[in-house]
Design a protein around this motif. Structure first.
Motif, PDB file in Angstrom:
ATOM      1  N   LEU A   3       0.832  -1.200   0.000  1.00 16.23           N
ATOM      2  CA  LEU A   3       0.000   0.000   0.000  1.00 16.23           C
ATOM      3  C   LEU A   3       0.866   1.249   0.000  1.00 16.23           C
ATOM      4  CD1 LEU A   3      -2.813   1.355   0.272  1.00 16.23           C
ATOM      5  CD2 LEU A   3      -2.439   1.316   2.737  1.00 16.23           C
ATOM      6  N   LEU A   4       1.890   1.267   0.851  1.00 12.61           N
ATOM      7  CA  LEU A   4       2.798   2.420   0.936  1.00 12.61           C
ATOM      8  C   LEU A   4       4.214   1.968   0.626  1.00 12.61           C
ATOM      9  CD1 LEU A   4       3.199   5.463   1.785  1.00 12.61           C
ATOM     10  CD2 LEU A   4       3.874   4.558   4.027  1.00 12.61           C
ATOM     11  N   GLU A   5       4.847   2.653  -0.328  1.00 11.64           N
ATOM     12  CA  GLU A   5       6.244   2.400  -0.666  1.00 11.64           C
ATOM     13  C   GLU A   5       7.026   3.704  -0.520  1.00 11.64           C
ATOM     14  OE1 GLU A   5       8.011  -0.174  -1.368  1.00 11.64           O
ATOM     15  OE2 GLU A   5       6.681  -1.773  -2.085  1.00 11.64           O
ATOM     16  N   VAL A   6       7.978   3.695   0.388  1.00 12.04           N
ATOM     17  CA  VAL A   6       8.851   4.847   0.616  1.00 12.04           C
ATOM     18  C   VAL A   6      10.272   4.426   0.254  1.00 12.04           C
ATOM     19  CG1 VAL A   6       9.810   6.420   2.347  1.00 12.04           C
ATOM     20  CG2 VAL A   6       7.393   5.763   2.448  1.00 12.04           C
ATOM     21  N   LYS A   7      10.896   5.172  -0.661  1.00 13.65           N
ATOM     22  CA  LYS A   7      12.235   4.794  -1.099  1.00 13.65           C
ATOM     23  C   LYS A   7      13.179   5.990  -1.041  1.00 13.65           C
ATOM     24  CE  LYS A   7      10.752   1.026  -4.156  1.00 13.65           C
ATOM     25  NZ  LYS A   7      10.757   0.484  -5.535  1.00 13.65           N
ATOM     26  N   HIS A   8      14.294   5.786  -0.352  1.00 14.50           N
ATOM     27  CA  HIS A   8      15.401   6.754  -0.288  1.00 14.50           C
ATOM     28  C   HIS A   8      14.923   8.153   0.109  1.00 14.50           C
ATOM     29  CE1 HIS A   8      17.604   3.523  -2.111  1.00 14.50           C
ATOM     30  NE2 HIS A   8      16.868   3.564  -3.208  1.00 14.50           N
ATOM     31  N   LEU A   9      13.978   8.208   1.048  1.00 11.96           N
ATOM     32  CA  LEU A   9      13.384   9.478   1.462  1.00 11.96           C
ATOM     33  C   LEU A   9      14.346  10.242   2.360  1.00 11.96           C
ATOM     34  CD1 LEU A   9      10.639  10.941   1.083  1.00 11.96           C
ATOM     35  CD2 LEU A   9       9.975  10.020   3.312  1.00 11.96           C
ATOM     36  N   GLY A  10      14.491  11.534   2.096  1.00 14.37           N
ATOM     37  CA  GLY A  10      15.383  12.342   2.913  1.00 14.37           C
ATOM     38  C   GLY A  10      15.004  13.804   2.903  1.00 14.37           C
ATOM     39  N   ALA A  54       8.259  19.036   2.100  1.00 17.39           N
ATOM     40  CA  ALA A  54       8.589  18.428   0.814  1.00 17.39           C
ATOM     41  C   ALA A  54       9.956  17.765   0.937  1.00 17.39           C
ATOM     42  CB  ALA A  54       8.624  19.481  -0.288  1.00 17.39           C
ATOM     43  N   PRO A  55      10.084  16.507   0.540  1.00 19.32           N
ATOM     44  CA  PRO A  55      11.367  15.829   0.689  1.00 19.32           C
ATOM     45  C   PRO A  55      12.450  16.427  -0.202  1.00 19.32           C
ATOM     46  CG  PRO A  55       9.852  14.494  -0.599  1.00 19.32           C
ATOM     47  CD  PRO A  55       9.054  15.641  -0.066  1.00 19.32           C
ATOM     48  N   SER A  56      13.688  16.372   0.287  1.00 12.31           N
ATOM     49  CA  SER A  56      14.826  16.796  -0.533  1.00 12.31           C
ATOM     50  C   SER A  56      15.091  15.784  -1.633  1.00 12.31           C
ATOM     51  CB  SER A  56      16.080  16.947   0.341  1.00 12.31           C
ATOM     52  OG  SER A  56      15.859  17.838   1.405  1.00 12.31           O
ATOM     53  N   GLY A  69       5.168  16.263  -3.784  1.00 11.43           N
ATOM     54  CA  GLY A  69       4.738  17.507  -4.416  1.00 11.43           C
ATOM     55  C   GLY A  69       3.276  17.848  -4.192  1.00 11.43           C
ATOM     56  N   LYS A  70       2.513  16.940  -3.591  1.00 11.59           N
ATOM     57  CA  LYS A  70       1.103  17.213  -3.330  1.00 11.59           C
ATOM     58  C   LYS A  70       0.938  17.970  -2.011  1.00 11.59           C
ATOM     59  CE  LYS A  70      -0.857  13.236  -5.804  1.00 11.59           C
ATOM     60  NZ  LYS A  70      -1.590  14.057  -6.789  1.00 11.59           N
TER      61      LYS A  70
END
Length: 252
Positions: A3-10, A54-56, A69-70
């Protein structure tokens, strides 16, 4: 597909790296914990998921839809709702109206119909009253529907905040330290309620919590953050006995 996929978030604030290369995969219907010592970046991660920041770099995908971006309102309509460590209720509104505010996320009548009480307005308001009461029953708050939110005991205010978030009909519910300030009896009742809403409404839940009894009692999987970085992940029995995790919490 998760349902949720978070990848390399920073994200960085000046020279501070608040969240660094966070990766999470959360399956539909699961109950997952995000834990770590104070200042580990947990609430910042929630703020990234809900569009407050907003993520870098990195990606956030909910049910196949990119959320990067939403705006927070768009993300709410896409299916993420949250509560806060510090309770945020409309204290001068009734318990019922606090929930109805969230139900307006799916309002279908026009401004003119609302202003003049025409068309769909009366029907939709009646439907929202009934829906709000149904949600409040889950939290045993229906008998206090006409009470001002500010007059509820602390534990019930916590429940009302979760009820309001639930009213937005989320796919993913984020709970930020739901047991904060609760006594042991309230915490046990909260554990039962969280499991009930997951099972009754088929909602995926991600929670931040420092109460390890609650975490080990209801979470099926854990992610651990420390200094903004993922320290460990896995089943609670394994993660909570990981020497790295123990050291992080003890500060050794």
């Amino acid at each position: 597909m998760a349902l949720l996929e978070v990848k390399h978030l920073g994200i960085s604030f000046g020279g501070l790296r608040a969240v660094d290369d966070l990766n999470m995969s959360i399956e539909q219907g699961s109950l997952v914990g995000l834990i770590g010592p104070n200042g580990a970046g947990k609430t910042t991660a929630f703020n990234l998921l809900t569009g407050v920041y907003a993520p870098s770099e990195g990606t956030i995908v909910l049910d196949g839809e990119s959320l990067v971006g939403k705006a927070p309102t768009e993300i709410c309509k896409s299916g993420i709702a949250r509560t806060f460590q510090n309770i945020r209720l409309f204290t001068k509104m009734t318990v019922l109206d606090n929930v109805k505010v969230a139900l307006h996320n799916h309002v279908e009548y026009s401004l003119a119909e609302s202003f003049f009480h025409l068309g769909k307005f009366s029907k939709r308001e009646k439907e929202m009253d009934e829906r709000a009461i149904d949600i409040l029953k889950v939290f045993d708050l229906d008998g206090q529907a006409d009470v001002l939110a500010s007059n509820l005991p602390y534990g019930k205010q916590r429940k009302l905040e979760i009820a309001r978030a639930l009213a937005t009909e989320p796919k993913l519910l984020l709970l930020d330290e739901p047991a904060a300030g609760m006594n042991p009896n309230e915490t046990q009742e909260l554990m039962d309620t969280i499991q009930l809403i997951r099972d009754k409404f088929h909602i995926t839940i991600l929670l931040i919590e420092h109460d390890m009894k609650l975490v080990s009692g209801i979470c099926e999987y854990l992610y651990v953050l420390n200094f903004g970085m993922e320290l460990a992940h896995g089943e609670p029995a394994v993660v909570l006995n990981d020497p790295k995790v123990i050291t992080a919490y003890l500060g050794e």
